[in-house]
Motif scaffolding. Structure first.
Motif, short mmCIF file in Angstrom:
data_model
loop_
_atom_site.label_atom_id
_atom_site.label_comp_id
_atom_site.label_asym_id
_atom_site.label_seq_id
_atom_site.Cartn_x
_atom_site.Cartn_y
_atom_site.Cartn_z
N LEU A 154 0.83 -1.20 0.00
CA LEU A 154 0.00 0.00 0.00
C LEU A 154 0.87 1.26 0.00
CD1 LEU A 154 -2.82 -1.03 2.51
CD2 LEU A 154 -2.94 -0.92 0.01
N ALA A 155 2.09 1.15 -0.52
CA ALA A 155 3.00 2.30 -0.58
C ALA A 155 2.37 3.43 -1.39
CB ALA A 155 4.32 1.88 -1.21
N LYS A 156 2.63 4.64 -0.98
CA LYS A 156 2.05 5.81 -1.64
C LYS A 156 2.60 6.01 -3.05
CE LYS A 156 -0.32 7.26 1.98
NZ LYS A 156 -1.80 7.22 2.01
N LEU A 157 1.75 6.49 -3.92
CA LEU A 157 2.17 6.90 -5.25
C LEU A 157 2.99 8.18 -5.17
CD1 LEU A 157 -1.24 6.47 -7.09
CD2 LEU A 157 0.80 5.17 -7.60
N THR A 158 3.86 8.40 -6.14
CA THR A 158 4.59 9.66 -6.25
C THR A 158 4.46 10.20 -7.67
OG1 THR A 158 6.65 8.50 -6.80
CG2 THR A 158 6.26 9.02 -4.47
N VAL A 159 4.68 11.49 -7.81
CA VAL A 159 4.62 12.14 -9.12
C VAL A 159 6.00 12.10 -9.76
CG1 VAL A 159 4.20 14.32 -10.33
CG2 VAL A 159 2.74 13.66 -8.39
N HIS A 160 6.04 11.69 -11.03
CA HIS A 160 7.28 11.77 -11.82
C HIS A 160 7.19 13.05 -12.62
CE1 HIS A 160 10.87 10.28 -13.69
NE2 HIS A 160 10.33 10.25 -14.89
N SER A 161 8.06 14.00 -12.35
CA SER A 161 7.92 15.35 -12.90
C SER A 161 7.95 15.37 -14.42
CB SER A 161 9.03 16.25 -12.36
OG SER A 161 10.28 15.91 -12.94
N ASP A 162 7.24 16.34 -14.98
CA ASP A 162 7.24 16.51 -16.43
C ASP A 162 8.65 16.80 -16.95
OD1 ASP A 162 4.54 16.16 -16.24
OD2 ASP A 162 3.98 18.17 -16.92
N ASP A 163 9.45 17.48 -16.14
CA ASP A 163 10.82 17.78 -16.56
C ASP A 163 11.62 16.50 -16.75
OD1 ASP A 163 10.36 20.49 -16.57
OD2 ASP A 163 11.23 20.84 -14.58
N ALA A 164 11.48 15.57 -15.80
CA ALA A 164 12.19 14.30 -15.91
C ALA A 164 11.61 13.43 -17.01
CB ALA A 164 12.17 13.56 -14.57
N ALA A 165 10.27 13.46 -17.15
CA ALA A 165 9.60 12.63 -18.14
C ALA A 165 9.76 13.18 -19.55
CB ALA A 165 8.12 12.51 -17.80
N GLY A 166 9.94 14.48 -19.66
CA GLY A 166 10.08 15.09 -20.98
C GLY A 166 8.76 15.39 -21.67
N ARG A 167 7.65 14.91 -21.14
CA ARG A 167 6.32 15.14 -21.70
C ARG A 167 5.32 15.08 -20.57
NH1 ARG A 167 5.14 10.67 -26.12
NH2 ARG A 167 3.29 11.97 -26.41
N SER A 168 4.21 15.77 -20.73
CA SER A 168 3.16 15.72 -19.72
C SER A 168 2.31 14.47 -19.90
CB SER A 168 2.26 16.96 -19.81
OG SER A 168 1.48 16.90 -21.00
#
Length: 601
Positions: A154-168
């Motif tokens: 049940l670990a929490k979700l985290t956001v992978h930033s658009d900067d790191a992903a390169g796209r929204s």
């Protein structure tokens, strides 16, 4: 239950209670993942096998475990021959084995959430030849006897930033919507965990070494989506990130949601979506398009931000590797250093970067004969000391927010034999052949595979695994659809055309059972190049930088071009990694990267 034999007996008793004459046990989860959470480690719990790929079949009077060439030695060390028959794949299949061994007229159970629809069809047909039938269970019988069965994370979700992903995420979902429009489809099922993580720019901690979250998604033709995940895993930041276009539901509601597409065209991946998903869509009257998940290829084609992140991660990781290699080479010959010591020391060097999130897989730390098991996994019981006269193989990787690494190096502990140097140099020649390859558009990884094997083939040798796999961007260390491998070795992807933007490992090897193992692995980025006459071709750009052990190289076996490649590679290692090191670490690296002359011995 105190022993694996007790567990096997308990399963047979449970099968009798369930009116079944057998059961198939895969090593996967409801998402067809390669690496799975503790709750899904049913094969390991039942048999003791600790590899990352395998299957088992239990019948009243027989039991078999199916593994590929990577685990030929390991499975025999970890699984009792008194209880289990060892079956090699792909030489033999589960369906084929069942067609010969299943009781005539028997009922063989399977969990429809752990198998593909194609496998169900194949096994059903094979069993019919014996008058037997394949039976879908509503409750997995192993779960019924596994008293301390772990619950899903049940670990929490985290956001992978658009900067790191390169796209929204919105941009990615619109691309999926456009893909649906070209197929006149209403929705697509995303069940592969890394596909979901990539499409929604989220990460999780539900599977060791792979930053994904247990979830499902349905992406619709208007770019909106339904996301199915345990409520306890959501955070305000993730909810805000997903926005109003993504409707969040409980993961337990996914199965019922599949029945809500009556008359609609829904795409599902036959390789990555389990049979239960197809069964649910069928039950609801959906028109199913059996096609590959559109995220698979999009995710494999790294964008500039992902490539830049990979380069940064590989450089950072390379410095940690150099510090580790120096430590081993200077400490192990004196005695007292074990495989587990090496695992902890390497982890510590990576942690000192301040950016390590996790290892990208369990470190393969193999001394002597243990190195001959390509996917050896050290534990307290098997832990061996690195001894003089042996080779030490270490295959490891790190998960960083900007990239995923995977590298293998081999060191001699003391003086290597002439045979060791010969075999290592032949593996190096194969490694170089892949690195310098150029090819026209449309060539597949399967076609390149033999480049790496030729130097070994010339003396009647080979290795029983593929030469390369895809790698994710802060995602799975094994990522499709591309693969450098011949059809002789288990897995898919051999026929996938290699495209610019894909990342592949380059890892030929050689393994002498009972004595040593050799593998040299770098990660490579596929790039487009222009020849002098203007012709466009594809080739590899090296991403991994760490010295290749010079004391194991026989320069006389290298051509002038191969020796030039090696010296050039080491010059680049010093140029890229050198600025991150100081003192004795830097001095050691300079010595290891010094040019090698053909006359050297």
């Amino acid at each position: 239950m105190s022993t694996y034999s007790d567990r096997l007996k308990a399963l047979r008793d449970q099968l009798k209670n369930d009116r079944l004459d057998g059961f198939v046990v895969p090593l996967t989860d409801e998402h067809m993942s390669e690496y799975v959470g503790e709750y899904a480690q049913r094969l390991a719990w039942l048999t003791g096998f600790q590899g990352s790929a395998g299957n088992a079949v239990v019948l009243p009077e027989a039991a078999a475990i199916f593994t590929d060439g990577r685990y030929t030695l390991q499975v025999r060390e970890q699984v009792s021959a008194d209880d289990w028959q060892y079956v090699p794949v792909p030489q033999e299949s589960i369906a084929g084995w069942l067609s010969e061994h299943a009781p005539e007229g028997g009922r063989i159970g399977y969990d429809p959430w752990l198998h593909t629809r194609d496998w169900v069809k194949e096994a059903t047909k094979a069993l019919a030849e014996r008058g037997a039938e394949l039976v879908a269970v509503t409750a997995n019988p192993i779960d019924a006897i596994w008293a301390d069965h772990p619950t899903p994370s049940l670990a929490k979700l985290t956001v992978h930033s658009d900067d790191a992903a390169g796209r929204s995420s919105a941009d990615k979902r619109q691309e999926i919507a456009d893909w649906l429009a070209t197929r006149k489809a209403d929705a697509v099922v995303l069940s592969a965990l890394d596909s979901i993580a990539w499409a929604f720019n989220i990460r999780g901690a539900d599977v060791d070494h792979t930053p994904v979250a247990l979830s499902y998604a349905l992406v619709h033709a208007d770019g909106t989506a339904d996301f199915y995940v345990a409520a306890e895993k959501m955070t305000d930041a993730v909810a805000q990130h997903l926005g109003n276009a993504v409707r969040v539901h409980n993961r337990a509601d996914f199965g019922e949601a599949l029945k809500g597409f009556s008359g609609k065209r829904v795409a599902a991946d036959p390789e990555r979506a389990v049979a239960a998903i197809f069964d649910g869509l069928d039950a609801g009257g959906a028109k199913i398009l059996s096609v590959r998940d559109p995220v698979v290829l999009a995710k494999a084609l790294k964008n500039p931000a992902e490539v830049a992140g990979h380069r940064a991660a590989q450089t950072r990781d390379g410095a940690a590797i150099v510090r580790f290699l120096r430590w081993v080479s200077e400490t192990a010959p004196g005695g007292g250093v074990t495989e587990l010591d090496c695992v902890e020391k390497l982890k510590a060097f990576r942690e000192e970067t301040g950016l390590l999130k996790d290892s990208s897989f369990d470190t393969i730390s193999g001394a002597g004969a243990h190195g001959a098991s390509p996917h050896y996994r050290v534990d307290e019981k098997s832990n061996a000391e690195l001894k003089r006269g042996e080779l030490y193989l270490v295959d490891s990787g790190g998960q960083y927010e900007d990239g995923t690494t995977d590298i293998t190096r081999v060191l001699p502990i003391g003086e290597p034999t002439a045979e060791m140097r010969d075999r290592f140099t032949r593996v190096l020649k194969g490694h170089i052949a892949i690195d310098v390859a150029q090819w026209p558009e449309g060539v597949t990884g399967g076609q390149l595979d033999s480049f790496a094997r030729r130097p070994l083939w010339e003396v009647g040798l080979d290795y029983a695994h593929g030469t390369g796999h895809g790698v994710g961007a802060f995602l799975a260390v094994h990522e499709g659809p591309q693969r450098i491998a011949s059809p002789n070795y288990a897995g898919s992807g051999q026929s996938e055309p290699l495209r610019a933007g894909m990342i592949c490992s380059n890892e030929p090897g050689y393994y002498k059972a009972g004595e040593y193992g050799i593998r040299i692995e770098n990660l490579l980025l596929i790039v487009e190049r222009t020849l002098d006459d203007g012709t466009k071709v594809l080739g590899f750009d090296t991403l991994t930088w760490a010295p290749i052990e010079r004391d194991l190289i026989d320069p006389a076996l290298l051509t002038e071009d191969e020796l030039d490649w090696l010296n050039s590679y080491h010059a680049r290692v010093l140029e890229i990694i050198g600025p991150l090191l100081a003192g004795e670490d830097l001095a050691w690296l300079k010595q290891k990267c010094a040019p090698i002359a053909r006359s050297a011995s």
